[in-house]
Design a protein around this motif. Sequence first.
Motif, short mmCIF file in Angstrom:
data_model
loop_
_atom_site.label_atom_id
_atom_site.label_comp_id
_atom_site.label_asym_id
_atom_site.label_seq_id
_atom_site.Cartn_x
_atom_site.Cartn_y
_atom_site.Cartn_z
N THR A 63 -13.78 -3.33 -4.30
CA THR A 63 -12.72 -2.80 -5.14
C THR A 63 -12.83 -1.29 -5.28
OG1 THR A 63 -11.64 -2.98 -7.30
CG2 THR A 63 -14.05 -3.09 -7.27
N THR A 64 -11.68 -0.64 -5.52
CA THR A 64 -11.67 0.78 -5.85
C THR A 64 -11.56 0.99 -7.35
OG1 THR A 64 -9.25 0.86 -5.62
CG2 THR A 64 -10.58 1.40 -3.67
N ASP A 97 -4.73 1.93 8.20
CA ASP A 97 -5.61 3.07 7.96
C ASP A 97 -6.31 2.90 6.62
OD1 ASP A 97 -6.74 5.55 7.43
OD2 ASP A 97 -5.04 6.68 8.21
N ILE A 98 -7.63 2.75 6.62
CA ILE A 98 -8.36 2.58 5.36
C ILE A 98 -8.83 3.91 4.79
CG2 ILE A 98 -9.09 0.24 5.90
CD1 ILE A 98 -11.87 1.39 6.60
N GLY A 99 -8.42 5.01 5.39
CA GLY A 99 -8.80 6.32 4.90
C GLY A 99 -7.76 6.96 3.99
N SER A 143 -7.54 -2.17 0.19
CA SER A 143 -6.57 -3.06 -0.44
C SER A 143 -5.69 -3.78 0.57
CB SER A 143 -5.69 -2.28 -1.43
OG SER A 143 -5.02 -1.22 -0.77
N GLY A 144 -5.64 -3.32 1.80
CA GLY A 144 -4.84 -3.98 2.82
C GLY A 144 -5.59 -5.02 3.62
N LEU A 149 9.19 4.19 -4.94
CA LEU A 149 8.40 4.28 -3.72
C LEU A 149 7.36 3.17 -3.65
CD1 LEU A 149 7.80 8.14 -3.64
CD2 LEU A 149 9.58 6.83 -2.47
N SER A 150 7.10 2.69 -2.45
CA SER A 150 6.17 1.59 -2.21
C SER A 150 4.73 2.04 -2.36
CB SER A 150 6.38 1.05 -0.79
OG SER A 150 5.33 0.19 -0.41
N HIS A 151 3.85 1.07 -2.73
CA HIS A 151 2.41 1.35 -2.82
C HIS A 151 1.77 1.45 -1.45
CE1 HIS A 151 2.28 -2.92 -1.93
NE2 HIS A 151 0.97 -2.85 -1.81
N THR A 152 2.45 0.96 -0.41
CA THR A 152 1.91 1.04 0.95
C THR A 152 2.05 2.47 1.48
OG1 THR A 152 2.47 -1.26 1.41
CG2 THR A 152 2.07 0.16 3.30
#
Length: 293
Positions: A36-37, A81-83, A139-140, A224-227
Motif C-alpha cells: 500500500t501507499t 507504469d508503476i513509477g 494500485s494497478g 479527471l480519472s485516477h488512472t
Amino acid sequence: MGSRWSAVFWTTEDVDTAALDRSLQAAVDRVEQQMTTRRPDSDLERLSAAPIGVWVPIPRELTEVLAAALDIGRRSEGAFDIGVGDLVRAWGFGGCHTPDARGIAGVAGRPSFEPPKTLQLDLAGGRARRLAPLRLDLSGIAKGFGVDELAREMGATGLSCWLVGIDGEMRAEGVKPGGRPWAVAHEKPVPGAREILGVLELSGAAVATSGAYRHRVEVDGRMLSHTMDPRRGAPLENDLASVTVLAGTCMAADAWATALLVAGAVRGPELARRQGLAALFVQTDGEVLEAWP
C-alpha cells in the motif's frame, strides 16, 4: 487497499471455515502491509523513501509483483507504469484529496517509467533499489495479486469450487453445484450508478476491470480519472470508459486492464491481440469492442 474482499465456496462440514477465514484475512493483510501507499511503514513506501542507489530488502511477494510490473510495463510499451506515484499524489489521489498545482508542475515533465533505468531488482537476493527519484505505486496490480493470494489459500485448503475477489477483481475455480460456471457481472461504466452491461462466466480464470468513471477528481471544472497516462504526465483522457481483461491470474488481468485502458480504443485492442489477451473495451459512447487471442 481501500476495498473489501470476499470468498464464496462449496465445502463439506469437516472444513474449518473459521481457520480459513483467518488465513484469507492474513493473506490480504500481508499484501496491504507490503504494497500500500497509504502506510508510510509499508515495504513499498520504504523502498520509495530509500536513498537512490541503496539496496532495500523486500519480501518475496513484493519482489514477485515488482518483477511482473516491470515485465508488463515493457510489453505494453510504457502504457503500464508503476513509477507514477508522484503524479497520483500531485493530482489529488492516493489519499491526497486536493490537487497540488506546484506538485503537478514539478513532476509532469519527468520521463515515464522505463525499467531498468529507474528500478533494479535482485530476485535471488530479495532486494530492490531505485535508480531515479520516482515514487512507486502498485494500485494497478497489487489488488489483482491480492486476489491470487486468496486463491492460493483456497487451494491450500483443498477446496476446488470457489470464487474470490477484492472489489471488482475476481478469480474462480471449478463450477457450482449443477455444473454452471461462476457468474460475474460486467458493469456498465456509468458514473454514480451501478448497472449491469452483461455477465461473464468464469471457471479456472480471473477477471479484472479498469475504468475511468469511478474514482475521479474535479480540476478546473473537469472530472479527471485516477488512472495516470504516463506519456502525458496527467490523468487519462481518451475515448475509453473501461477495459475488462480475462487471464489465468488476477495480477495479470489487473495490470493489463490498466495498460489497455491507457492504450486507448485503437491501440488497445491491437496490443491485446499481440499479447494473446481476451479483453472487452467499452468506449465513452457505449460501444463495446472485443479482442480475443
